[in-house]
Design a protein around this motif. Structure first.
Motif, PDB file in Angstrom:
ATOM      1  N   SER A 291       0.746  -1.192  -0.197  1.00  0.00           N
ATOM      2  CA  SER A 291       0.014   0.132   0.188  1.00  0.00           C
ATOM      3  C   SER A 291       0.789   1.272   0.274  1.00  0.00           C
ATOM      4  O   SER A 291       0.528   2.502  -0.858  1.00  0.00           O
ATOM      5  N   PHE A 292       2.009   1.082   0.588  1.00  0.00           N
ATOM      6  CA  PHE A 292       2.983   2.483   0.626  1.00  0.00           C
ATOM      7  C   PHE A 292       3.350   2.563  -0.555  1.00  0.00           C
ATOM      8  O   PHE A 292       3.538   3.928  -1.182  1.00  0.00           O
ATOM      9  N   LEU A 293       3.834   1.524  -1.443  1.00  0.00           N
ATOM     10  CA  LEU A 293       4.111   1.686  -2.917  1.00  0.00           C
ATOM     11  C   LEU A 293       3.074   2.386  -3.749  1.00  0.00           C
ATOM     12  O   LEU A 293       3.413   3.087  -4.513  1.00  0.00           O
ATOM     13  N   THR A 294       1.930   1.940  -3.450  1.00  0.00           N
ATOM     14  CA  THR A 294       0.846   2.340  -4.390  1.00  0.00           C
ATOM     15  C   THR A 294       0.615   3.833  -4.112  1.00  0.00           C
ATOM     16  O   THR A 294       0.535   4.630  -5.006  1.00  0.00           O
ATOM     17  N   MET A 295       0.637   4.373  -2.960  1.00  0.00           N
ATOM     18  CA  MET A 295       0.464   5.513  -2.264  1.00  0.00           C
ATOM     19  C   MET A 295       1.555   6.389  -2.751  1.00  0.00           C
ATOM     20  O   MET A 295       1.354   7.729  -3.303  1.00  0.00           O
ATOM     21  N   GLY A 296       2.785   5.773  -2.676  1.00  0.00           N
ATOM     22  CA  GLY A 296       3.872   6.685  -3.120  1.00  0.00           C
ATOM     23  C   GLY A 296       3.782   6.986  -4.606  1.00  0.00           C
ATOM     24  O   GLY A 296       4.314   8.041  -5.146  1.00  0.00           O
TER      25      GLY A 296
ATOM     26  N   GLY B 126      -5.634   6.661   0.247  1.00  0.00           N
ATOM     27  CA  GLY B 126      -4.972   6.881   1.759  1.00  0.00           C
ATOM     28  C   GLY B 126      -6.002   6.499   2.740  1.00  0.00           C
ATOM     29  O   GLY B 126      -5.279   6.509   3.896  1.00  0.00           O
ATOM     30  N   ARG B 127      -7.144   6.607   2.430  1.00  0.00           N
ATOM     31  CA  ARG B 127      -8.071   6.297   3.824  1.00  0.00           C
ATOM     32  C   ARG B 127      -7.878   5.125   4.428  1.00  0.00           C
ATOM     33  O   ARG B 127      -8.076   4.799   5.605  1.00  0.00           O
ATOM     34  N   ARG B 128      -7.359   4.302   3.708  1.00  0.00           N
ATOM     35  CA  ARG B 128      -7.062   2.727   4.320  1.00  0.00           C
ATOM     36  C   ARG B 128      -6.165   2.710   5.356  1.00  0.00           C
ATOM     37  O   ARG B 128      -6.292   2.011   6.262  1.00  0.00           O
ATOM     38  N   PHE B 129      -5.070   3.728   5.715  1.00  0.00           N
ATOM     39  CA  PHE B 129      -4.193   3.693   6.359  1.00  0.00           C
ATOM     40  C   PHE B 129      -4.817   3.947   7.868  1.00  0.00           C
ATOM     41  O   PHE B 129      -4.427   3.575   9.003  1.00  0.00           O
ATOM     42  N   LYS B 130      -6.092   4.761   7.854  1.00  0.00           N
ATOM     43  CA  LYS B 130      -6.666   5.154   9.231  1.00  0.00           C
ATOM     44  C   LYS B 130      -7.251   3.816   9.575  1.00  0.00           C
ATOM     45  O   LYS B 130      -7.223   3.302  10.918  1.00  0.00           O
ATOM     46  N   VAL B 131      -7.879   2.925   8.619  1.00  0.00           N
ATOM     47  CA  VAL B 131      -8.539   1.970   9.021  1.00  0.00           C
ATOM     48  C   VAL B 131      -7.590   0.707   9.672  1.00  0.00           C
ATOM     49  O   VAL B 131      -7.673   0.004  10.474  1.00  0.00           O
ATOM     50  N   ARG B 132      -6.473   0.727   9.107  1.00  0.00           N
ATOM     51  CA  ARG B 132      -5.123  -0.062   9.582  1.00  0.00           C
ATOM     52  C   ARG B 132      -4.514   0.388  10.669  1.00  0.00           C
ATOM     53  O   ARG B 132      -3.416  -0.173  11.262  1.00  0.00           O
ATOM     54  N   ASN B 133      -4.872   1.550  11.262  1.00  0.00           N
ATOM     55  CA  ASN B 133      -4.509   2.365  12.548  1.00  0.00           C
ATOM     56  C   ASN B 133      -3.039   2.224  12.541  1.00  0.00           C
ATOM     57  O   ASN B 133      -2.191   2.117  13.541  1.00  0.00           O
ATOM     58  N   ILE B 134      -2.410   2.841  11.333  1.00  0.00           N
ATOM     59  CA  ILE B 134      -1.143   2.976  11.381  1.00  0.00           C
ATOM     60  C   ILE B 134      -0.556   4.653  11.669  1.00  0.00           C
ATOM     61  O   ILE B 134      -1.429   5.628  11.119  1.00  0.00           O
TER      62      ILE B 134
ATOM     63  N   ALA C  95       8.682   4.475  -0.501  1.00  0.00           N
ATOM     64  CA  ALA C  95       8.234   3.844  -1.426  1.00  0.00           C
ATOM     65  C   ALA C  95       8.612   4.681  -2.970  1.00  0.00           C
ATOM     66  O   ALA C  95       9.003   4.203  -3.966  1.00  0.00           O
ATOM     67  N   SER C  96       8.526   6.047  -2.515  1.00  0.00           N
ATOM     68  CA  SER C  96       8.721   6.724  -3.935  1.00  0.00           C
ATOM     69  C   SER C  96      10.059   6.890  -4.421  1.00  0.00           C
ATOM     70  O   SER C  96      10.384   6.891  -5.595  1.00  0.00           O
ATOM     71  N   ALA C  97      10.979   6.935  -3.403  1.00  0.00           N
ATOM     72  CA  ALA C  97      12.371   6.811  -3.991  1.00  0.00           C
ATOM     73  C   ALA C  97      12.904   5.518  -4.574  1.00  0.00           C
ATOM     74  O   ALA C  97      13.752   5.363  -5.387  1.00  0.00           O
TER      75      ALA C  97
ATOM     76  N   LEU D 173      -5.434  14.605 -11.031  1.00  0.00           N
ATOM     77  CA  LEU D 173      -6.151  13.466 -10.672  1.00  0.00           C
ATOM     78  C   LEU D 173      -5.435  12.418 -10.080  1.00  0.00           C
ATOM     79  O   LEU D 173      -6.030  11.860  -9.117  1.00  0.00           O
ATOM     80  N   SER D 174      -4.185  12.352 -10.229  1.00  0.00           N
ATOM     81  CA  SER D 174      -3.403  11.341  -9.324  1.00  0.00           C
ATOM     82  C   SER D 174      -3.363  11.669  -7.653  1.00  0.00           C
ATOM     83  O   SER D 174      -3.540  10.771  -6.865  1.00  0.00           O
ATOM     84  N   TYR D 175      -3.323  13.071  -7.556  1.00  0.00           N
ATOM     85  CA  TYR D 175      -3.632  13.621  -6.263  1.00  0.00           C
ATOM     86  C   TYR D 175      -5.105  13.100  -5.559  1.00  0.00           C
ATOM     87  O   TYR D 175      -5.132  12.828  -4.359  1.00  0.00           O
ATOM     88  N   ALA D 176      -5.954  13.218  -6.307  1.00  0.00           N
ATOM     89  CA  ALA D 176      -7.215  12.833  -5.962  1.00  0.00           C
ATOM     90  C   ALA D 176      -7.471  11.418  -5.788  1.00  0.00           C
ATOM     91  O   ALA D 176      -8.016  11.142  -4.659  1.00  0.00           O
ATOM     92  N   PHE D 177      -6.911  10.491  -6.704  1.00  0.00           N
ATOM     93  CA  PHE D 177      -7.013   9.092  -6.395  1.00  0.00           C
ATOM     94  C   PHE D 177      -6.233   8.829  -5.103  1.00  0.00           C
ATOM     95  O   PHE D 177      -6.535   8.056  -4.160  1.00  0.00           O
ATOM     96  N   ALA D 178      -4.922   9.369  -4.875  1.00  0.00           N
ATOM     97  CA  ALA D 178      -4.150   9.085  -3.782  1.00  0.00           C
ATOM     98  C   ALA D 178      -4.794   9.556  -2.432  1.00  0.00           C
ATOM     99  O   ALA D 178      -4.980   8.815  -1.427  1.00  0.00           O
ATOM    100  N   GLY D 179      -5.529  10.758  -2.459  1.00  0.00           N
ATOM    101  CA  GLY D 179      -6.557  10.881  -1.462  1.00  0.00           C
ATOM    102  C   GLY D 179      -7.504   9.983  -0.792  1.00  0.00           C
ATOM    103  O   GLY D 179      -7.641   9.764   0.523  1.00  0.00           O
TER     104      GLY D 179
END
Length: 309
Positions: A75-80, A178-186, A198-200, A169-175
């Protein structure tokens, strides 16, 4: 399943959003300095790499628990990719070919995309009349503030303009993603560190394949300082705030920051560079402010009148 978020932001969220807009508004200054000496991919890789180092140092010092689950790192890779690699590269490349004013206006379409995407994929962020009206008003305010003349470039360097729209558009999809990280309590700091790391990882092989220009000289002190500020403040600190706001207020509210970034950039130019604050700037800011009030909705609700028996 996405955990519920607050439809309207409280004072704390609005304060964090304003700070985030200042941090990201300053990034335009730092990028303008850096692009005069360094190629796009080098700037982006340096930005995310330095930010990752700063964040992981803090994680180690604060002894924050780091997740080891492979799916979370995926998920970090996808978000990056969605939140850093694609938009950073597209915007920095776009700014080389089109005026920064037009780039800012095109980037201000991010909330428009976000309302539509969030409404499609998130049950608790459905589009409302207030959201749609407020986003349109905010976009109009951005155009007025930056100057309608910036739109004169529409139709010229179309590929560069589409690149900046692609970043929005990419920023919109990222937002939304990124909601999944709250669900996983990270922890938001770990999420920010994982994302930029991940971006690096994405960018290193791309740069190795593309190659670093042979005539790339030693950057000036100003460029080095701009890169450090871009990485630490406009990336590391900014993304910690980003994930904190995302967890409590949702993607649609978070990406309203796009309307505030031009305001921050103009005010920073006035305070730091001595630029003049002109009438269209003030009018545009007022329109954006009204748009944000419409989206928030609280000040537009009719007060309930107590009727005694």
């Amino acid at each position: 399943m996405n955990s519920p978020i607050s439809a309207s932001m409280g004072t704390k969220e609005w304060f964090m959003l304003i700070i985030l807009s200042i941090l990201w508004g300053g990034s335009f200054f730092f990028i303008e300095i850096a692009v005069s000496e360094l190629p796009t991919l080098v700037i982006v890789l340096t930005r995310v790499s330095l930010a990752a180092i700063a964040l992981w140092i803090f994680v180690l010092i604060a002894r924050i628990r780091v997740p080891r689950t492979p799916s979370i790192w995926a998920s970090f890779l996808t978000m990056g990719l969605l939140n850093n690699v694609l938009p950073f590269s597209l915007i920095v490349w776009g700014q080389i070919h089109i005026a920064s004013g037009l780039a800012s206006i095109l980037n201000a379409t991010t909330p428009l995309f976000t309302v539509l995407i969030a409404s499609t994929f998130l049950r608790d962020e459905k589009a409302t009349r207030n959201k749609l009206a407020g986003v349109v008003i905010g976009f109009i305010g951005t155009v007025v503030m930056i100057g309608p003349s910036a739109l004169d470039g529409i139709g010229v360097n179309v590929v560069a303009q589409l690149a900046v729209l692609g970043a929005a558009l990419s920023y919109a999809f990222a937002g939304v993603y990124g909601r999944r990280f709250k669900v996983r309590n990270i922890n938001p700091i770990v999420t920010a560190a994982g994302q930029v790391s991940a971006s690096a990882l994405f960018l290193i092989p791309i740069i190795l394949i593309a190659g670093i220009p042979a005539d790339l000289g030693r950057p000036s002190i100003q460029t080095v300082a701009a890169l450090i500020a871009l990485a630490v403040f406009s990336t590391a600190v900014a993304y910690v705030l980003y994930f904190k706001i995302l967890a409590s207020a949702g993607a649609t509210n978070l990406l309203l920051v796009t309307f505030l970034i031009p305001i921050s950039a103009i005010l920073l130019g006035t305070l730091v560079l001595g630029e003049m604050l002109q009438g269209p700037h003030i009018i545009g800011m007022a329109i954006i402010g009204f748009g944000l009030v419409v989206i928030d909705g609280r000040f537009l609700r009719r007060p309930k009148i107590y009727q005694g028996s």
